[in-house]
Design an enzyme around this catalytic site. Structure first.
Site, PDB file in Angstrom:
ATOM      1  CB  SER A 171      -1.343  13.564   9.386  1.00 19.47           C
ATOM      2  OG  SER A 171      -1.273  14.769   8.649  1.00 19.47           O
ATOM      3  CB  THR A 183      -4.490  12.523   4.060  1.00 22.66           C
ATOM      4  OG1 THR A 183      -3.429  11.720   3.555  1.00 22.66           O
ATOM      5  CG2 THR A 183      -4.819  12.097   5.486  1.00 22.66           C
ATOM      6  CE  LYS A 221      -4.413  13.008  -0.550  1.00 24.32           C
ATOM      7  NZ  LYS A 221      -3.120  13.246  -1.195  1.00 24.32           N
ATOM      8  CG  ASP A 231      -1.647  16.207  -2.968  1.00 23.82           C
ATOM      9  OD1 ASP A 231      -1.247  16.727  -1.908  1.00 23.82           O
ATOM     10  OD2 ASP A 231      -2.492  15.294  -2.993  1.00 23.82           O
ATOM     11  N   GLY A 243       3.949   4.412 -11.281  1.00 30.05           N
ATOM     12  CA  GLY A 243       2.772   4.204 -10.449  1.00 30.05           C
ATOM     13  C   GLY A 243       1.531   4.694 -11.162  1.00 30.05           C
ATOM     14  CB  ALA A 244      -1.249   3.644 -12.479  1.00 29.61           C
ATOM     15  N   GLY A 304      -3.597   6.911  -6.748  1.00 33.82           N
ATOM     16  CA  GLY A 304      -4.019   8.289  -6.526  1.00 33.82           C
ATOM     17  C   GLY A 304      -2.865   9.275  -6.574  1.00 33.82           C
ATOM     18  NE  ARG A 310      -4.777   1.128  -9.729  1.00 35.92           N
ATOM     19  CZ  ARG A 310      -4.284   1.435  -8.524  1.00 35.92           C
ATOM     20  NH1 ARG A 310      -3.191   0.854  -8.086  1.00 35.92           N
ATOM     21  NH2 ARG A 310      -4.875   2.335  -7.773  1.00 35.92           N
ATOM     22  N   GLY A 364      10.343  13.910  -0.969  1.00 34.46           N
ATOM     23  CA  GLY A 364       8.898  13.963  -0.737  1.00 34.46           C
ATOM     24  C   GLY A 364       8.497  14.880   0.402  1.00 34.46           C
TER      25      GLY A 364
HETATM   26  P1  ATR Z   1      -1.761   5.847  -3.751  1.00 34.73           P
HETATM   27  O1  ATR Z   1      -3.157   6.386  -3.700  1.00 34.73           O
HETATM   28  O2  ATR Z   1      -0.919   6.277  -2.583  1.00 34.73           O
HETATM   29  O3  ATR Z   1      -1.096   6.127  -5.050  1.00 34.73           O
HETATM   30  P2  ATR Z   1      -2.394   3.124  -4.518  1.00 34.73           P
HETATM   31  O4  ATR Z   1      -3.579   3.534  -5.277  1.00 34.73           O
HETATM   32  O5  ATR Z   1      -2.480   1.897  -3.640  1.00 34.73           O
HETATM   33  O6  ATR Z   1      -1.883   4.259  -3.542  1.00 34.73           O
HETATM   34  O7  ATR Z   1      -1.174   2.944  -5.551  1.00 34.73           O
HETATM   35  C1  ATR Z   1       0.036   2.354  -5.183  1.00 34.73           C
HETATM   36  C2  ATR Z   1       0.939   2.308  -6.398  1.00 34.73           C
HETATM   37  O8  ATR Z   1       2.147   1.615  -6.055  1.00 34.73           O
HETATM   38  C3  ATR Z   1       0.345   1.563  -7.591  1.00 34.73           C
HETATM   39  O9  ATR Z   1       0.834   2.114  -8.778  1.00 34.73           O
HETATM   40  C4  ATR Z   1       0.908   0.149  -7.369  1.00 34.73           C
HETATM   41  O10 ATR Z   1       0.952  -0.636  -8.544  1.00 34.73           O
HETATM   42  P3  ATR Z   1      -0.357  -1.499  -9.012  1.00 34.73           P
HETATM   43  O11 ATR Z   1      -1.305  -0.527  -9.640  1.00 34.73           O
HETATM   44  O12 ATR Z   1       0.184  -2.478  -9.955  1.00 34.73           O
HETATM   45  O13 ATR Z   1      -0.916  -2.099  -7.745  1.00 34.73           O
HETATM   46  C5  ATR Z   1       2.296   0.473  -6.913  1.00 34.73           C
HETATM   47  N1  ATR Z   1       2.890  -0.629  -6.170  1.00 34.73           N
HETATM   48  C6  ATR Z   1       2.639  -0.990  -4.893  1.00 34.73           C
HETATM   49  N2  ATR Z   1       3.367  -2.070  -4.552  1.00 34.73           N
HETATM   50  C7  ATR Z   1       4.104  -2.408  -5.654  1.00 34.73           C
HETATM   51  C8  ATR Z   1       5.062  -3.437  -5.944  1.00 34.73           C
HETATM   52  N3  ATR Z   1       5.422  -4.336  -5.032  1.00 34.73           N
HETATM   53  N4  ATR Z   1       5.614  -3.457  -7.188  1.00 34.73           N
HETATM   54  C9  ATR Z   1       5.275  -2.546  -8.120  1.00 34.73           C
HETATM   55  N5  ATR Z   1       4.372  -1.560  -7.905  1.00 34.73           N
HETATM   56  C10 ATR Z   1       3.789  -1.490  -6.687  1.00 34.73           C
END
Ligand code: ATR
Length: 282
Positions: free
Chosen positions: A21, A68, A72, A109, A135-136, A138, A164, A244
């Site tokens: 971290s 973290t 969370k 955040d 992405g979907a 956290g 998701r 980021g």
């Molecule tokens: P965080 O809390 O950091 O957002 P997470 O809940 O594991 O972590 O989410 C990771 C994100 O990256 C998700 O949207 C995941 O897609 P899925 O919901 O389909 O799992 C996405 N992700 C991770 N690896 C991926 C890959 N190889 N291709 C496409 N999306 C990916």
């Protein structure tokens, strides 16, 4: 180094692992520069130990903690009260311990994301057009909540797992929808990579950035490496980019203010410190 006595104000960060971290680097640099009698410590409980640790801190034992991965969501659940933005994000990255024994949960955040946009793209207006979140998980939830509260007229969620994305859209509000990748970037004002793709130097999301308007701003939540594949592709197309690391620094500022009742001191180059800590040159 400023003197740290038995009267020191204590704050910290809870995560597992917490070893990498950057928050202790940022907060302790500010503490030192401000000459505060304070410390910011990393804490890494087991998955089962999170709640006992937090409950044990009730009653003002320490000022507060950042939270973290992977705690969370649990942090929000353990709190007695929460800000609207933490509830909307479904997660807290900040817990404050009040003297009366209660815990207040917040999520900075989203402020970090909006702050990074303001710094690296002066004049950026989240209300000017659709935001696309890739992405979907956290991180995506936090990003969607932030742009929703900032007044984005439309928020499109693109995710490998459609269920998701649909759940996220339902939870946040009527302007948020789950969409297919194809055509998602047309007319976008903002595109955010909130997936883990690109972390550690791999390829970023497979999005057709050429379909976005030239005025689109692209933000990547991944900060290691600082210039991700996704940001490099965006920059090659002439799009403006936000990294980021700036987002991480900007979420730390309101946390520091909440812990120590003052703004971080000016004149500390926390970006250079953070870059050094992640092994990049400034
Ligand atoms: P965080 O809390 O950091 O957002 P997470 O809940 O594991 O972590 O989410 C990771 C994100 O990256 C998700 O949207 C995941 O897609 P899925 O919901 O389909 O799992 C996405 N992700 C991770 N690896 C991926 C890959 N190889 N291709 C496409 N999306 C990916």
């Amino acid at each position: 180094m400023s003197e740290i006595t038995g009267a020191a104000m204590v704050a910290g960060i809870i995560g597992r692992p917490v070893t990498h971290s950057l928050s202790p680097v940022l907060h302790n640099a500010w503490i030192e520069a401000a000459g505060l009698n304070a410390v910011y410590a990393p804490l890494a409980p087991t998955a089962a130990g999170f709640r006992a640790l937090v409950d044990g801190l009730r009653g003002g034992v320490i000022r507060g903690v950042n939270v973290t991965i992977p705690f969370k969501e649990e942090a929000l659940a353990v709190a007695d009260e929460a800000s609207d933005r933490a509830r909307l994000a479904g997660a807290a990255n900040l817990l404050l311990f009040r003297d009366d024994g209660t815990i207040f949960a917040d999520n900075t955040d989203g402020l970090g994301m909006l702050g990074a946009l303001a710094v690296q793209v002066p004049g950026f207006d989240p209300r000017a057009g659709p935001a696309v979140i890739l992405g979907a998980g956290g991180a995506a939830r936090g990003a969607a909540a932030a742009v929703f509260l900032a007044g984005a007229p439309e928020i499109r969620i693109v995710n490998r797992t459609a269920d998701r994305a649909e759940a996220l859209a339902r939870d946040i509000g009527a302007t948020v929808s789950a969409v297919a990748a194809e055509g998602a970037l047309i007319g976008a004002n903002l595109i955010v990579n909130a997936t883990s793709l690109g972390l550690g130097g791999g390829p970023g999301p497979d999005a057709d950035l050429a379909a976005a308007p030239k005025t689109t701003v692209v933000l990547d939540m991944v900060y290691k490496p600082l210039r991700t594949d996704f940001l490099i592709r965006a920059a090659h197309l002439g799009l403006r980019t936000v990294d980021g690391l700036e987002m991480l620094i900007r979420q730390a500022i309101p946390s520091f203010e909440a812990f120590f009742d003052q703004a971080p001191p000016a004149g500390v180059d926390v970006r250079a410190l953070a870059l050094r800590a992640v092994g990049e040159s400034a």
